[in-house]
Design an enzyme around this catalytic site. Structure first.
Site, PDB file in Angstrom:
ATOM      1  N   ALA A 108      -4.314   4.739  17.679  1.00  0.00           N
ATOM      2  CA  ALA A 108      -3.760   5.392  18.863  1.00  0.00           C
ATOM      3  C   ALA A 108      -3.464   6.841  18.523  1.00  0.00           C
ATOM      4  O   ALA A 108      -2.569   7.145  17.737  1.00  0.00           O
ATOM      5  CB  ALA A 108      -2.486   4.686  19.302  1.00  0.00           C
ATOM      6  N   TYR A 144       3.361  17.318  15.482  1.00  0.00           N
ATOM      7  CA  TYR A 144       2.892  16.017  15.995  1.00  0.00           C
ATOM      8  C   TYR A 144       1.377  16.051  16.207  1.00  0.00           C
ATOM      9  O   TYR A 144       0.657  15.153  15.771  1.00  0.00           O
ATOM     10  CB  TYR A 144       3.629  15.680  17.293  1.00  0.00           C
ATOM     11  CG  TYR A 144       3.155  14.388  17.921  1.00  0.00           C
ATOM     12  CD1 TYR A 144       3.473  13.160  17.350  1.00  0.00           C
ATOM     13  CD2 TYR A 144       2.377  14.406  19.066  1.00  0.00           C
ATOM     14  CE1 TYR A 144       3.026  11.978  17.920  1.00  0.00           C
ATOM     15  CE2 TYR A 144       1.930  13.224  19.649  1.00  0.00           C
ATOM     16  CZ  TYR A 144       2.258  12.010  19.068  1.00  0.00           C
ATOM     17  OH  TYR A 144       1.796  10.846  19.629  1.00  0.00           O
ATOM     18  N   ASN A 172       9.491  -1.133  13.587  1.00  0.00           N
ATOM     19  CA  ASN A 172      10.777  -0.895  12.899  1.00  0.00           C
ATOM     20  C   ASN A 172      11.912  -0.713  13.907  1.00  0.00           C
ATOM     21  O   ASN A 172      13.039  -0.413  13.536  1.00  0.00           O
ATOM     22  CB  ASN A 172      10.690   0.316  11.960  1.00  0.00           C
ATOM     23  CG  ASN A 172      10.510   1.632  12.706  1.00  0.00           C
ATOM     24  OD1 ASN A 172      10.384   1.648  13.944  1.00  0.00           O
ATOM     25  ND2 ASN A 172      10.501   2.731  11.987  1.00  0.00           N
TER      26      ASN A 172
END
Ligand code: UDP
Length: 319
Positions: free
Chosen positions: A117, A149, A32
């Site tokens: 990942a 996160y 994006n």
């Protein structure tokens, strides 16, 4: 072989795209362009085995369409970089969880192998170094946005393993401070980029805290090689791997190395964490992988020393 690389215009993603193309794969990159850059894939404009799609991993319909017909999805699209995460934790959690849920659901529908990942950040502030894959994860309180996160990435991993138990072929890679050409020059994703930029422009290098915190910096080609192995080798199925160099260095030493390698006259300036990130901040004091599992199961062996990697990175920044 045909791959979808989400986040394929990003720092690690674009190097992964290059490496897959060299191996003869067909590659579609979805990005994006939030942190990804067109410049990272501009050299592939005439490559007929490559296609770039500008779009979002949160778009379930698009993700489904792109995954159909692939052999492997390398799912790297994420909001990464400490600064991005703490500036907008909501966007981070949304992309990092919803994006992964979309990828896994579509891959499961179409029977496509997935390599996720993830991040060494999932170990949080564990002091049990070097980190092993099945070791503890120690996160701070939920009002410290940084840990959102780690939590999102850990949830992504949980999703992977839940789908594995439903028959999906998955593997997970945990990156340790990847660095190299194409890191965001603003330094959002990497202290290396930030220090190299500061050293080349003669500004002071901003060392956070006392500079005695450590990291294990991993040159991007090593991270990429490990990722391809994890995404393709039978021995990697259903497993999570630390992909990192075992060479540990303090941030202060890193700053001095970069000053020496660039021949800069910059000085070091020590910046309290609160000045850099505001009140609610925490970070791991030491981050070092035990890469034994990756070495044993998939033959992961980092090739590029920190000195060489820094030299190559500096050269790229100069260019
Ligand atoms: N850091 C620093 N100065 C900077 C940026 C980062 O001293 O200008 C430190 C940061 O506090 C951390 C280490 O460098 O201890 C690595 O930071 P980075 O943002 O690269 O990634 P992290 O390992 O924290 O995810």
């Amino acid at each position: 072989m045909r791959a979808l690389v989400t986040g394929g215009a990003g720092f690690i993603g674009s190097h992964l795209v290059d490496a897959l193309l060299v191996r003869g794969w067909e590659v579609v990159a979805l990005d994006n362009l939030f942190t990804g850059q067109r410049a990272n894939i501009a050299h592939l404009a005439a490559e007929h085995r490559f296609r770039f799609v500008e779009g979002d991993v949160c778009d379930a319909h698009l993700v489904d369409e792109l995954i159909r017909g692939c052999d492997v999805v390398f799912h790297l699209a994420a909001v990464v970089g400490v600064k991005h995460v703490i500036d907008n934790p909501l966007a981070g959690m949304r992309t990092n969880v919803l994006g992964t849920a979309n990828v896994l659901a579509a891959a499961h529908r179409h029977g496509v192998r997935v390599c996720l990942a993830s991040s060494s950040e999932v170990y949080g502030q564990s002091e049990d170094v070097p980190f092993v894959e099945d070791g503890p994860r120690v996160l701070g309180p939920t009002w410290i946005p940084r840990w959102s996160y780690a939590t999102a990435k850990a949830l992504d991993e949980h999703l992977c393993f839940a789908y594995r138990d439903r028959g999906l072929e998955v593997s997970v890679v945990r990156y340790f401070n990847a660095y190299g050409p194409r890191t965001d020059p603003r330094g959002y994703g990497s202290v290396v980029a930030r220090f190299v930029n500061q050293a080349l422009s003669g500004e002071p290098l901003t060392v956070h805290g006392d500079g005695q915190q450590t990291r294990s910096f991993t040159y991007v080609s090593d991270s990429v090689e490990g990722t391809i192995r994890a995404g393709t080798m039978p021995a990697a199925l259903g497993e999570a791997f630390n992909l990192g160099s075992e060479e540990e260095i303090t941030i202060e030493r890193l700053a001095r190395e970069i000053i020496a390698l660039t021949g800069s006259r910059s000085a070091l300036t020590y910046m309290p964490y609160e000045a850099a990130f505001g009140a609610h901040f925490a970070e791991p004091r030491r981050r070092v992988p035990n890469a034994g599992k990756a070495r044993r199961l998939i033959g992961f062996e980092p090739q590029v020393s920190l000195q060489d990697g820094l030299r190559r990175t500096i050269e790229w920044f100069r260019g």
